[in-house]
Design a protein around this motif. Structure first.
Motif: not given
Length: 130
Positions: A82-83, A88-91, A96-97
């Protein structure tokens, strides 16, 4: 059900090999393989410093420690799903995707952790080691 659908999609013979490889690469990406390898290598270094002679049991122990590291990294990705979408670094991480379902990631983590723990028990013969 989503994890099973993803597995069946991954194994679907009508898909192009490059698509299947991308799916496998996404699952490998969850494990943070390079970092996991380095953690297992640090344990191997400690073993070699303690006992410089080669033993097969040491190789097995390092392999199963590596599996535990892979499982822990996957579990960490699952916990941060969720985080990760907000940073930006982990999106662009697969969870996440939505490229990998959270259930599939959790199953992967549990399989790796159980395999590593069971392997350590078999190699060492001690439940304390596992």
């Amino acid at each position: 059900m989503q994890a099973r659908a993803q597995l069946m999609e991954l194994l679907d013979s009508s898909r192009l090999p490059s698509e299947r490889l991308k799916g496998v690469a996404r699952h490998i990406g969850l494990t943070k393989m390079t970092r996991s390898y380095l953690m297992a290598a640090s344990a191997a270094t400690a073993y070699i410093v303690r006992k410089p002679s080669f033993e097969w049991i040491a190789l097995g122990t390092m392999f199963f420690l590596f599996l535990l590291c892979l499982g822990a990294a996957t579990l960490n990705d699952y916990q941060d799903r969720d985080i990760d979408g907000k940073l930006r670094r982990t999106q662009r991480r697969p969870l996440a995707t939505g490229e990998i379902g959270s259930r599939a990631a959790l199953i992967q983590a549990l399989i790796l952790i159980l395999a590593g723990t069971l392997g350590l028990f078999i190699v060492s013969g001690s439940p304390l080691c596992a």
